[in-house]
Design an enzyme around this catalytic site. Structure first.
Site, short mmCIF file in Angstrom:
data_model
loop_
_atom_site.label_atom_id
_atom_site.label_comp_id
_atom_site.label_asym_id
_atom_site.label_seq_id
_atom_site.Cartn_x
_atom_site.Cartn_y
_atom_site.Cartn_z
N HIS A 103 15.40 -5.54 -20.72
CA HIS A 103 15.52 -6.11 -18.89
C HIS A 103 16.65 -6.73 -18.21
O HIS A 103 17.28 -7.28 -19.64
CB HIS A 103 14.36 -6.69 -18.21
CG HIS A 103 14.38 -6.16 -17.12
ND1 HIS A 103 15.08 -7.13 -15.85
CD2 HIS A 103 13.49 -5.58 -15.85
CE1 HIS A 103 14.96 -6.56 -15.11
NE2 HIS A 103 13.65 -5.78 -14.69
N GLY B 145 15.20 -5.74 -7.60
CA GLY B 145 14.69 -6.90 -6.09
C GLY B 145 15.09 -6.65 -4.98
O GLY B 145 15.28 -7.72 -4.29
P1 PGA Z 1 11.90 -4.64 -8.33
O1 PGA Z 1 12.48 -4.85 -9.89
O2 PGA Z 1 11.02 -2.99 -8.69
O3 PGA Z 1 11.04 -5.46 -7.69
O4 PGA Z 1 12.95 -4.25 -8.53
C1 PGA Z 1 11.89 -3.71 -10.98
C2 PGA Z 1 11.89 -4.37 -12.29
O5 PGA Z 1 13.14 -5.56 -12.42
O6 PGA Z 1 11.98 -3.82 -13.36
#
Ligand code: PGA
Length: 255
Positions: A96, A175
């Site tokens: 990730h 995010g």
């Molecule tokens: P998000 O995160 O949906 O909050 O953008 C996705 C992720 O980091 O897997």
């Protein structure tokens, strides 16, 4: 043959253990009769055993957010793929961007982790790739995606009905509340499919690989992603912390 869509909740380190159990219970109730797609919860490692108990008689699968590349040995602080299997995990997120960013995980490590995970034949790797804002701005995106895949999947063989999930997560969309334009996601997924076809063969890619999208997905924007041609599912962070919202996303994805 149309593949079953998958939706993966990545709860990151966003909750305490007590909060994690509360959310897992809300998922259990909400998804009681949900059968259209595959639902996965990736909670933090110390919560996995208790969440596994809660999800025992449900259709929800369990995943981890990280794994080490050795099966056992003197690796302080790390978690073995064998332990994840013992805990009842079926999936594991690998590489990730938050780990690449904060812990300097690189694609050499990602490659070793995928190899070990596939060797167990019991865990499905969810391999994260994606460009930064800078790389996107300077038109390097396509090259970056291909390079990340080449490094991540170097020397890897995929056999029988083994599954590998590639999660395209543009770092700038994670995010932030701003998802990528769906047409752009489709374009990136096409690049990924072509790169995979080069590394394996088209038969293996269509049988064994899934390509999913992650980055600021919510119930308000998911509709325009679901019918894209090369879209097998979603990896959801922020919006997965609310069981009602996540359920809405899952329903729209698998309609
Ligand atoms: P998000 O995160 O949906 O909050 O953008 C996705 C992720 O980091 O897997």
């Amino acid at each position: 043959m149309k593949k079953q869509k998958i939706i993966i909740a990545n709860w990151k380190m966003s909750l305490t253990l007590i909060q994690t159990l509360g959310l897992a219970k809300r998922y259990r109730d909400k998804f009681k009769d949900f059968k259209l797609g595959e639902v996965v919860i990736c909670c933090s490692t110390p919560a996995i055993a208790d969440v596994a108990k809660l999800l025992k008689k449900t259709n929800i699968n369990l995943g981890a957010q990280n794994v080490f590349w050795e099966e056992i040995g003197p690796f302080t602080g790390e978690v073995s793929p064998l332990m994840l299997i013992e805990l009842g995990c079926r999936y594991v997120i690998i590489g990730h961007s938050e780990r690449r960013n904060h812990l300097f995980e690189n694609y050499e490590m990602v490659n070793k982790k995928i190899k070990t995970v596939l060797k167990t034949e019991k865990l499905i790797p969810v391999v994260c790739i994606g460009e930064s804002w800078q790389e996107r701005k300077t038109d390097k995106r396509d090259y970056i995606l291909v390079e990340q895949l080449q490094l991540a999947l170097a020397g890897i063989n995929v056999f029988g009905n083994q599954t590998v999930i590639i999660a395209y997560e543009p770092i700038w969309a994670i995010g932030t509340g701003t998802a990528i334009e769906p047409t752009e996601a489709e374009y990136a997924h096409k690049i990924i499919r072509l790169a995979l076809n080069d590394l394996f063969n088209t038969q293996i890619v269509s049988r064994n690989f899934k390509i999913i999208y992650g980055g600021s997905i919510a119930s308000g924007n998911v509709k325009s992603f679901v019918d894209l041609e090369n879209m097998d599912g979603l990896l959801v962070g922020g919006a997965s912390l609310d069981a009602v919202e996540f359920y809405k996303i899952a329903k729209i994805l698998t309609k």
